[in-house]
Design a protein around this motif. Sequence first.
Motif, PDB file in Angstrom:
ATOM      1  N   SER A 391       0.813  -1.181   0.016  1.00  0.00           N
ATOM      2  CA  SER A 391      -0.076   0.069   0.049  1.00  0.00           C
ATOM      3  C   SER A 391       0.902   1.196  -0.040  1.00  0.00           C
ATOM      4  CB  SER A 391      -0.907   0.014   1.212  1.00  0.00           C
ATOM      5  OG  SER A 391      -1.873   1.072   1.167  1.00  0.00           O
ATOM      6  N   SER A 392       0.318   2.172  -0.675  1.00  0.00           N
ATOM      7  CA  SER A 392       1.114   3.394  -0.648  1.00  0.00           C
ATOM      8  C   SER A 392       0.126   4.683  -1.046  1.00  0.00           C
ATOM      9  CB  SER A 392       2.046   3.653  -1.841  1.00  0.00           C
ATOM     10  OG  SER A 392       1.346   3.431  -3.051  1.00  0.00           O
ATOM     11  N   PRO A 393       0.323   5.899  -0.301  1.00  0.00           N
ATOM     12  CA  PRO A 393      -0.641   7.003  -0.676  1.00  0.00           C
ATOM     13  C   PRO A 393      -0.684   7.672  -1.724  1.00  0.00           C
ATOM     14  CG  PRO A 393       1.264   7.640   0.860  1.00  0.00           C
ATOM     15  CD  PRO A 393       1.390   6.185   0.689  1.00  0.00           C
ATOM     16  N   GLY A 394      -1.680   8.100  -2.440  1.00  0.00           N
ATOM     17  CA  GLY A 394      -1.785   8.849  -3.719  1.00  0.00           C
ATOM     18  C   GLY A 394      -2.341  10.133  -3.568  1.00  0.00           C
ATOM     19  N   THR A 395      -2.396  10.731  -4.827  1.00  0.00           N
ATOM     20  CA  THR A 395      -3.208  12.028  -4.732  1.00  0.00           C
ATOM     21  C   THR A 395      -4.025  12.130  -5.830  1.00  0.00           C
ATOM     22  OG1 THR A 395      -1.563  12.950  -6.276  1.00  0.00           O
ATOM     23  CG2 THR A 395      -1.116  13.393  -3.765  1.00  0.00           C
ATOM     24  N   GLY A 396      -4.737  13.396  -6.126  1.00  0.00           N
ATOM     25  CA  GLY A 396      -5.870  13.253  -7.199  1.00  0.00           C
ATOM     26  C   GLY A 396      -7.395  13.137  -6.643  1.00  0.00           C
ATOM     27  N   ALA A 397      -7.637  12.921  -5.389  1.00  0.00           N
ATOM     28  CA  ALA A 397      -9.063  13.021  -4.946  1.00  0.00           C
ATOM     29  C   ALA A 397      -9.540  14.321  -4.367  1.00  0.00           C
ATOM     30  CB  ALA A 397      -9.296  12.079  -3.617  1.00  0.00           C
ATOM     31  N   GLY A 398     -10.638  14.630  -4.474  1.00  0.00           N
ATOM     32  CA  GLY A 398     -11.033  15.887  -4.106  1.00  0.00           C
ATOM     33  C   GLY A 398     -11.064  16.013  -2.685  1.00  0.00           C
ATOM     34  N   LYS A 399     -11.515  17.096  -2.063  1.00  0.00           N
ATOM     35  CA  LYS A 399     -11.485  17.409  -0.768  1.00  0.00           C
ATOM     36  C   LYS A 399     -12.784  17.412   0.247  1.00  0.00           C
ATOM     37  CE  LYS A 399      -7.199  17.549  -0.285  1.00  0.00           C
ATOM     38  NZ  LYS A 399      -6.495  16.412   0.252  1.00  0.00           N
ATOM     39  N   ASN A 400     -13.928  17.015  -0.720  1.00  0.00           N
ATOM     40  CA  ASN A 400     -15.227  17.038  -0.128  1.00  0.00           C
ATOM     41  C   ASN A 400     -15.846  15.919  -0.658  1.00  0.00           C
ATOM     42  OD1 ASN A 400     -15.339  20.054   1.027  1.00  0.00           O
ATOM     43  ND2 ASN A 400     -14.993  20.456  -1.091  1.00  0.00           N
ATOM     44  N   VAL A 401     -15.102  14.630  -0.452  1.00  0.00           N
ATOM     45  CA  VAL A 401     -15.906  13.431  -0.504  1.00  0.00           C
ATOM     46  C   VAL A 401     -16.429  12.835   0.439  1.00  0.00           C
ATOM     47  CG1 VAL A 401     -15.551  10.901  -1.372  1.00  0.00           C
ATOM     48  CG2 VAL A 401     -14.013  12.726  -2.147  1.00  0.00           C
ATOM     49  N   ARG A 402     -17.888  12.603   0.442  1.00  0.00           N
ATOM     50  CA  ARG A 402     -18.384  12.025   1.630  1.00  0.00           C
ATOM     51  C   ARG A 402     -18.628  10.758   1.728  1.00  0.00           C
ATOM     52  NH1 ARG A 402     -24.535  14.995   1.267  1.00  0.00           N
ATOM     53  NH2 ARG A 402     -24.386  14.278   3.318  1.00  0.00           N
ATOM     54  N   THR A 403     -18.457   9.772   0.839  1.00  0.00           N
ATOM     55  CA  THR A 403     -18.677   8.330   1.075  1.00  0.00           C
ATOM     56  C   THR A 403     -17.554   7.860   0.635  1.00  0.00           C
ATOM     57  OG1 THR A 403     -21.029   8.494   0.522  1.00  0.00           O
ATOM     58  CG2 THR A 403     -20.177   6.503   0.607  1.00  0.00           C
ATOM     59  N   SER A 404     -16.735   6.790   1.417  1.00  0.00           N
ATOM     60  CA  SER A 404     -15.715   6.535   0.938  1.00  0.00           C
ATOM     61  C   SER A 404     -15.704   4.970   0.014  1.00  0.00           C
ATOM     62  CB  SER A 404     -14.975   5.376   2.344  1.00  0.00           C
ATOM     63  OG  SER A 404     -14.754   6.532   3.334  1.00  0.00           O
ATOM     64  N   GLY A 405     -15.008   4.808  -0.654  1.00  0.00           N
ATOM     65  CA  GLY A 405     -15.192   3.808  -1.432  1.00  0.00           C
ATOM     66  C   GLY A 405     -13.891   2.998  -1.983  1.00  0.00           C
ATOM     67  N   VAL A 406     -13.978   1.643  -2.502  1.00  0.00           N
ATOM     68  CA  VAL A 406     -12.725   1.080  -3.006  1.00  0.00           C
ATOM     69  C   VAL A 406     -13.227   0.533  -4.474  1.00  0.00           C
ATOM     70  CG1 VAL A 406     -11.423  -0.912  -2.533  1.00  0.00           C
ATOM     71  CG2 VAL A 406     -12.480   0.157  -0.778  1.00  0.00           C
TER      72      VAL A 406
END
Length: 489
Positions: A391-406
Amino acid sequence: MALSTTAFVAVSCGAGYLYLRHLDANIQHAPLGAGNPPPPAGQADAEGRVAMNILIIGTDSRKGLGGGYGDRENTGAGNNDVNIVLHVYPDKRAAVALDLPRDTLIDLPKCTDPGGRSYPAKTHRPLNEALGRGGPGCVQDTVQSITKLKIDHYVLVNFQGVKDITDAVGGVDVNLCQPIRDRDSELDLPAGQNRLSGEQGLQFVRTRHAVQDGSSLGRFAMQRAFLSALLRKVTDQGTLLDPTKAFPMIDAATKSIMVDDPIAGTTKLVGLAHGLRNIKPAEVSFVQPPMAFTPDEQDRDLRQKAKFVQPGADRLFGMILADRTLNGTEDHTGGADQAAVPSPATPAAPAAPAAPAVDPATVTVTVLNGTPQSGLAVGTSDRLTALGYHSSPGTGAGKNVRTSGVRYPRADQKAGALAVAAALGLPAEAVTAGGTGRAVVVTLGTDYRPDAGGSTPAAPAAAPAAVPSDVSVHQGDESTCVQGWTGTH
């Protein structure tokens, strides 16, 4: 099991709606947990299924009993005198009933009760003090801290419940090696086969001075014999399909239990029960960790208590967490698909072939932080790495995501994505196909709650392959006699 069949019989008789509403009114409920984060769920199998743990709590409260059974002042929440974790394997065809003796000296976590009152953490105290420090949710949190098993649901049963359920099934049959005469519980039974009435059933599970070593450790032999016999009686089709037997049994049970909020209500309990319908008495293993008494304690009040014998106790907990069978039979991490629970009237789907568990080392994960909270992706990635994932952290997600997803980009990554979701405490519904690349992508939303509060858990050790030599395992279909003492206490 009884709820599932009884609901079907009630509906078939045309009395379904009113009867189920009557049962709903019987059931008491309380929140899950008492403010402490749960441990991660167990490892998912290739179908994405994880084991389920149900905590069975027996309270010694005398509330509503008219001052009977001694200790007349004990009319509040009482003590958690029985603590049994029912570990249901991922294929829901077998289970382990793990007994944690009430007098075991453990560390009690900080707990907050449903009314908001907090109880500070305490070290080296008996397990049965947990119920009075925040209700069944505190017992749940305490058991989780001891075993590292995530408790999904709990059921609290009182004295009256044992009596009523025993009477409702027409008595419970037990076999005694010797007579039992216990002045404290007032149990007086001859050797051989005995059919216990409700009053005798309660006396039987409470008896300890006249059996085994006279302690709360030896009492598990009585409780195991009683629960095994009750399980055989309840699963007998003559009991389940006869409304004159099944309806009183369910009415008695629902009047005498408290469950966690997520399963409060007959319909929810029926769904849970139907998922356990394939578990037979022969596939329920009863076990207690290796224990020792504590005569050398500095505190004189603790010299008649008990403690876990290590490393045997933790080895046993590790085997259960890893879904190892304790009776030498086949693994139960594969089997029939239980992703959807049909209604009682729906035939079960045919069993799927057994599948191996997912190896975290074969799953590559990228974690994205979709919240304003800094460091969340790094901490969650470190947690997955400690569990064996790449596992490693990444970038590119917005900052107002309400629901986690996989998300998983390839079909052969679905099982790994489901395993990652389970490890993070996310529901299976959070897993979807999509994206590109080679990694399973986790996007953390504002609904995500880190279990470890930012700390990194230690990497899991390999689960022991065999039960510790000082641990006895008994099956639910055993009919051997219960060993008591010859003589009278």
